[in-house]
Design an enzyme around this catalytic site. Structure first.
Site, short mmCIF file in Angstrom:
data_model
loop_
_atom_site.label_atom_id
_atom_site.label_comp_id
_atom_site.label_asym_id
_atom_site.label_seq_id
_atom_site.Cartn_x
_atom_site.Cartn_y
_atom_site.Cartn_z
CE LYS A 14 -8.83 -0.36 1.35
NZ LYS A 14 -7.69 0.11 0.70
CG ASP A 54 -6.41 -1.97 7.81
OD1 ASP A 54 -5.90 -2.66 6.89
OD2 ASP A 54 -5.99 -0.85 8.12
CG HIS A 55 -6.57 -6.75 3.77
ND1 HIS A 55 -7.09 -5.68 3.10
CD2 HIS A 55 -5.35 -6.98 3.22
CE1 HIS A 55 -6.22 -5.29 2.18
NE2 HIS A 55 -5.17 -6.07 2.23
CE LYS A 75 -1.21 -8.42 3.81
NZ LYS A 75 -1.38 -9.68 3.08
CD GLU A 97 -1.93 -1.28 -4.60
OE1 GLU A 97 -2.79 -2.15 -4.72
OE2 GLU A 97 -2.18 -0.08 -4.46
CG HIS A 116 -3.70 -0.58 4.26
ND1 HIS A 116 -4.68 -1.22 4.96
CD2 HIS A 116 -4.04 -0.70 2.96
CE1 HIS A 116 -5.57 -1.71 4.12
NE2 HIS A 116 -5.21 -1.41 2.90
#
Lengths: 523, 308
Positions: free
Chosen positions: A185, A214-215, A219, A253, A277
């Protein structure tokens, strides 16, 4: 095959492995999926992501025995390096960031396949050298022409790189070999640019050879959403408008923009996080049950729900945005967004974005989905909270249940992966008094040092050619269709509200929920 | 926190566990299974160390049963260690004195986690028929380790005669990286394998199992060669196209040769006990493939059956 079996085995014969191999047996579940002979070419190896995530992930995969013997890693960048200089960079990155212990024998195996090609993305000669390097690897390391190209570079370089790959014939391997391209991305900054990107990549690579990373989707906990919903009987029956009051998806964040001023300004929180995300999390939480866990069936369901999702009619009332100003965060005085280096003083970029979305399906009609994300918020957390209606009738007097809130099921994505259920319980004592308590499940894998990092999973899936965890361009475009009207509205209407660093966002965001009688959870 | 209880009972131990959990302020239990380790005074330290390390991946309640038979009076001593120093989960060290050492099930049963799977592990000497051992009967999975016994090869034959679904042996677990590498080498269509050889140190139950597995899967005769080790030192598969050649002389790095590719080195280290145990705990259902391979062990002396 039942749904749960399919979920955990990831469908049949991943990576097109030979089904005639006498040593393979579906019942033999100890044998992991190991990539066949192949190599990975990384463009932009000098970046943070390469050093902190990709290189360590590759080492960790090797350490777990999941990379084939002879695996090759080629770096491509504008540095005047030799192979051994690059190997040193990888070595340092691995030592510093790898999750698994450093073992000399694993490093030796990996380092024998490390190569470096120096050049500009526009330089045809450099790509010729790359082609030679790859051919040489096929010969000396036995990679058999299978290579993945990882574009860890800003999107503006994509056209150059992709064109060069095509012109030098790198995009097409020899017969029976595969070539894949991996892109990170952002996938564009609006619908039009996403389509343009797709056109450029699509001209050269077949859609099934394009892997968008899209990490988040790599997960464990995100994949656990599917297990939770579809492998259990106790959640799905209440997973609808009849029981769910609203859903809150948060990705907060605590850091500022750091050194990403050049990228971040003009993009903002919504494009940076919500588009990919959060909308992916929404899709996984809201979608109908796929008929199987094949990449195709999963994608179909995600796409359906994304296509049914849109912002409220009155965008000014169903969205909120903010920008952090100087403030105390966790005991530290941090600068405001406009004071960060490289940010113009009149920037109207959102560092906080909250949107209320509606999903027009029978299951979700009338249930607000609140998505929020921001920089410099209270703490780093990602979670999905499904908040249920109050019980329709309470056989208690009002003061007995004064402290009772709404039941909630919270899926914590990071940190501290797990699940929390909130429900009412009697307070010990002689009087009847009901109060909220929480029941907690810490995801088993999360306390292990050996829980695989998202990038490990995703890189391995690229090498195996196993696509369920990668969004396709249709999903990317559907997400932009949701976000574009909001961004357009914001551009032409005023500027973001402010919020002090270290708090949970601007007041306007709380007001947005208050209009529906809801409040944000404090995660 | 450590609590020592002498001359105690299971219910007092249970009370101590509950109490410690309340005191630490986290009444919720994240443990996914109960691991019962049956061992002796010499073996319990290493076994517990491996189990605690594995419990990072599989949070568990670990019950270590140390039998101290003798003519003295029956007595139960316990040492309760709760989360903190030892890692996640709880550890209870149980010492069973006198006649009580014949009735470990009576002590263990009340201490099992409700509704969670039970795994029993004999790091050293194991009963002839684990599934019908009083502790083995409670368990979904029973882990033994032939290699740690006096005569490993005849131990393997005992494993065969006493096998029930859910039994597993660490000498099989040790093979996973080898089997992975071999399966990977045959993933791409090649000429059929015509013969095979497994080279290993003498008295290696893992090598026996590997030879049997290869023999039954590939339908060929498997030669056995004895080397100085450590462990398995090489596997060779012959075919008309050249075959697969894996050599590991130092127990760490292997050289692999497959047709059409140059020789390459690949890390193939011998794994510590904690990793073996963690792999064992990943799956709690019967390992059918192990069962089949074990069934090929010849019952008399455990050597490779002809033509198997």
């Amino acid at each position: 095959m039942t749904a749960s079996e399919a979920l955990f085995t990831n469908g049949a014969s991943p990576g097109g492995l030979s089904s005639t191999n006498p040593l393979r047996d579906v019942r033999d579940r100890r044998l992991p999926r190991v990539a066949g002979p192949c190599g990975l070419v990384i463009f932009g190896v000098t970046g943070d992501l390469s050093r902190k995530k990709l290189m360590p992930a590759i080492y960790d995969l090797a350490n777990r025995g999941l990379l084939p013997p002879g695996f090759a890693l080629v770096g491509f960048a504008r540095r005047d390096w030799e192979d051994q200089d690059f190997a040193q960079v990888v070595h340092d990155a691995v030592k510093q960031h790898a999750r698994t212990p450093f073992r000399d024998e694993v490093w030796k195996q990996l380092s024998e396949g490390i190569r470096f090609v120096s050049g500009e993305f526009g330089d045809k000669q450099a790509f010729e050298t790359l082609r030679e390097t790859i051919r040489d690897l096929d010969e000396k390391r036995g990679t058999q022409g299978n290579h993945a190209f990882y574009l860890s570079v800003p999107p503006k370089f994509f056209p150059d790189v992709v064109r060069q790959l095509k012109e030098t014939g790198l995009a097409d391997g020899p017969e029976h070999a595969w070539r894949r391209v991996v892109i990170e991305k952002p996938f564009g900054h609006d619908l039009a640019s996403a389509q343009e990107l797709q056109r450029i990549v699509g001209e050269v690579f077949d859609p099934s050879s394009v892997f968008r990373i899209d990490h988040y989707l790599g997960k464990e906990t995100v994949q656990n959403i599917l297990a939770l919903r579809f492998a259990n009987e106790m959640f799905e029956p209440i997973w609808n408008r009849g029981y769910v009051d609203h859903v809150q998806i948060t990705m907060a964040e605590d850091v500022g923009i750091g050194g990403r001023a050049g990228y971040y300004d003009g993009i903002g929180a919504a494009r940076d996080v919500i588009q990919n995300h959060l909308l992916q999390l929404l899709a996984l939480t809201a979608m109908e049950e796929p008929v199987s866990f094949d990449a195709r069936d999963l994608r179909l369901e995600k796409l359906k729900v994304l296509n049914a999702t849109h912002a409220g009619k009155d965008i000014s009332r169903s969205t909120a945005r903010g920008q952090y100003v100087r403030g105390w965060q966790g005991g530290e005085l941090v600068p405001g967004y406009l004071e960060e280096e490289g940010i113009p003083a009149d920037s109207i970029t959102d560092t906080y974005a909250a949107v209320q979305l509606e999903i027009e399906t029978r299951r979700w009609a009338g249930v607000p989905w609140y998505l929020r994300t921001g920089k410099r918020l209270g703490r780093r957390v990602t979670e999905i909270a499904v908040v249920f209606h109050r019980a329709p009738h309470l056989p208690f007097s009002r003061n007995q249940v004064e402290e009772l809130g709404q039941n909630a099921l919270v899926m914590r994505i990071q940190p501290d992966e797990g699940m929390t259920v909130r429900f009412g319980s009697k307070v010990p004592g002689t009087s009847m008094e009901v109060r909220d308590v929480t029941m907690d499940f810490a995801y088993g894998e999360s306390f292990t040092e050996s829980s695989p990092e998202a990038y490990e999973r995703l890189i391995l899936d690229v090498l195996l050619g196993d696509p369920p965890l990668f969004p396709r361009h249709e999903e990317v475009e559907a997400s932009w269709r949701i976000l574009d009207p909001i961004e357009e509205h914001w551009e032409s209407h005023g500027k973001p509200d402010t919020y002090p660093a270290g708090t949970w966002g601007p007041r306007s965001s709380d007001e947005m929920l208050a209009r529906n009688g809801h409040v944000w959870r404090r995660p | 926190m450590n609590i020592d209880l002498t001359d105690t009972t299971s219910s007092k131990i249970f009370g101590a566990l509950l109490d410690a959990r309340r005191r630490s302020g986290s009444p919720a239990m994240g443990a996914v299974l109960t691991l019962v380790i049956v061992t002796d005074e010499q073996g319990h330290y290493d076994a517990l160390k491996a189990a605690t390390s594995a419990s990072r991946e599989h949070p568990s309640r670990i019950l270590v049963v140390v039998a101290r038979p003798g003519r003295g009076a029956s007595r139960l001593d316990a040492e309760v260690r709760t989360s903190g120093e030892t890692g996640p989960g709880e550890v209870v060290l149980l010492r069973l004195h006198g006649e009580l050492s014949d009735h470990p099930d009576s002590v263990v049963l009340p201490l099992l986690l409700p509704d969670a799977p039970v795994v029993v592990w004999w790091p050293g000497t194991a009963p002839e028929d684990p599934a019908h051992h009083p502790l083995g009967m409670m368990a979904q999975r029973r882990i033994t380790d032939s290699a740690s016994c006096q005569s490993p090869i005849s131990e393997l034959a005992k494993r065969r005669s006493g096998y029930s679904g859910g039994d597993t042996d660490l000498s099989w677990t040790r093979l996973t990286p080898w089997r992975t590498l071999l399966a990977g080498a045959l993933d791409h269509p090649a000429a059929p394998i015509t013969g095979a050889k497994v080279a290993a140190e003498a008295e290696s139950p893992s090598a026996e199992l590997l030879a049997l597995w290869l023999g039954s899967r590939l339908g060929v005769e498997v030669e056995r060669a004895t080397t100085d080790g450590p462990g398995i030192t090489g596997v060779h598969l012959w075919s008309d196209g050249g075959g697969v050649d894996i050599e590991r002389g130092d127990g760490r790095v292997a050289q692999i040769k497959v047709p059409g590719s140059p020789e390459r080195s690949v890390a193939l280290p011998r794994r510590p006990l904690s990793e073996l145990l963690a792999e064992e705990l990943r799956r709690l259902d019967a390992d059918d493939v192990y069962g089949e391979v074990l069934g090929l062990v010849s019952p008399a002396d455990g050597s490779v059956g002809a033509g198997a």
